[in-house]
Design a protein around this motif. Structure first.
Motif, mmCIF file in Angstrom:
data_model
loop_
_atom_site.group_PDB
_atom_site.id
_atom_site.type_symbol
_atom_site.label_atom_id
_atom_site.label_comp_id
_atom_site.label_asym_id
_atom_site.label_seq_id
_atom_site.Cartn_x
_atom_site.Cartn_y
_atom_site.Cartn_z
ATOM 1 N N GLY A 298 -4.037 -16.892 10.353
ATOM 2 C CA GLY A 298 -3.062 -18.357 9.815
ATOM 3 C C GLY A 298 -3.940 -18.281 7.980
ATOM 4 O O GLY A 298 -3.313 -18.765 7.109
ATOM 5 N N VAL A 299 -5.024 -18.932 8.572
ATOM 6 C CA VAL A 299 -6.226 -19.131 7.459
ATOM 7 C C VAL A 299 -5.395 -17.825 6.207
ATOM 8 O O VAL A 299 -5.476 -18.097 4.593
ATOM 9 N N LYS A 300 -6.176 -16.320 6.425
ATOM 10 C CA LYS A 300 -6.431 -15.655 5.795
ATOM 11 C C LYS A 300 -4.855 -15.465 4.853
ATOM 12 O O LYS A 300 -4.929 -15.492 3.435
ATOM 13 N N GLU A 301 -3.568 -15.676 5.370
ATOM 14 C CA GLU A 301 -1.987 -15.678 5.037
ATOM 15 C C GLU A 301 -1.942 -16.881 4.627
ATOM 16 O O GLU A 301 -1.661 -16.865 3.341
ATOM 17 N N THR A 302 -2.597 -18.323 4.384
ATOM 18 C CA THR A 302 -2.414 -19.443 4.057
ATOM 19 C C THR A 302 -2.893 -18.971 2.319
ATOM 20 O O THR A 302 -2.668 -19.880 1.430
#
Length: 309
Positions: A298-302
């Motif tokens: 999720g952090v990578k996509e954010t």
């Protein structure tokens, strides 16, 4: 395909509208201004969600009605009751499933992981407002007047996160600028963070799954991480220097609250950051049919979305 009516086009409602439209549904997106994503299948409508007659008209023939409204934080006691009553009446008259986007405030301070069977024992104003909303919906459901469910998540993060998110712009902006980021409490306390696309998936699933009706469910949410760990993931994904975090003193938050109703209202929920705050979504994962997005993913996509703004 069905007709779905969504109230609110913010960080959740807008994403839900796009998801349902992509699935071929007719989507009516209700906001005060008539704003929302511009794409085929989505019809923005300007209306007051607290106007029961208007909402009954908009909900006619709908399969599902989603309450994703977001009144101003400090006005919850005034703004939520008429909206909740209006949408409950609209769901009853139309036969639509009422799916409400909730939160964890109704539980109040707890020791240990939060599950859906915890009593709604909030002592704060905002927590009592949310608890009362659910109790009224559940009573109507048990009386056979309407079908309802509520989907509850912890603090949001991810694409579309607003400036009210603790790990949204207020954390990302300073990290990407190489500056210290202010945090509300000890950055080493574990905390559950709910990924916004998982919130959307949970709302859509709860509307379709009959086993979900009549009770609340937690959004599938990954195991907790500390704010420090979250910031480190952001910096690693973005190729940024190691994060520098500074804790905001309590007195400074109180002083800022004298001029800002929003910051003043945060005092009621400060307990969520002064101890481990853990959401247990194991029960809902089986019913809603999916597991949580890992925080690392999720952090990578954010980070990707943040850079592409």
């Amino acid at each position: 395909m069905g007709k779905h009516v969504i109230v609110g086009a913010g960080q959740v409602g807008g994403g839900l509208a796009e998801t349902l439209a992509e699935r071929g549904h007719e989507v009516i997106l209700v906001t005060r201004s008539g704003s929302g994503p511009e794409r085929p299948g989505i019809s923005p409508v300007a209306a007051d969600a607290g106007d029961a007659s208007a909402m009954r008209r908009l909900a006619e023939g709908a399969d599902a009605l989603y309450n994703c409204a977001n009144p101003r934080y400090h006005r919850w006691p005034v703004d939520w009751p008429p909206i909740a009553a209006s949408l409950l009446a609209a769901a009853e008259s139309s036969g639509a499933v009422l799916v409400t986007l909730g939160n964890l405030y109704g539980y109040g301070p707890v020791d240990g992981p939060m599950t859906e069977d915890l009593p709604l024992a909030a002592t704060g104003t905002k927590g009592r407002v949310r608890a009362r909303m659910w109790e009224e919906m559940r009573a109507a459901h048990e009386a056979g007047r309407v079908r309802v469910t509520e989907v509850r998540g912890s603090d949001y993060y991810g694409p579309r996160s607003s400036d009210q998110s603790y790990v949204g712009p207020r954390l990302l902006e300073p990290l990407f600028a190489g500056k210290p980021a202010l945090v509300l409490s000890d950055p080493g306390i574990p905390h559950s963070w709910t990924y916004l696309p998982d919130v959307v998936r949970a709302l859509a699933a709860a509307a379709e799954e009959e086993r979900a009706w009549g009770r609340p469910w937690h959004v599938p949410t990954a195991p907790p991480v500390t704010i420090r760990q979250f910031a480190e993931m952001v910096c690693e994904a973005g190729g940024l220097p190691a994060p520098r975090l500074r804790r905001l003193p309590s007195w400074m938050l109180k002083a800022a609250g004298l001029a800002s109703p929003f910051l003043r209202a945060l005092g009621e929920t400060r307990y969520q950051f002064d101890r481990p705050y853990v959401l247990d979504s194991s029960a809902s994962q089986a019913v809603l049919g999916f597991g949580p997005t890992p925080v690392e993913d999720g952090v990578k996509e954010t980070v990707v979305r943040w850079r592409g703004r």
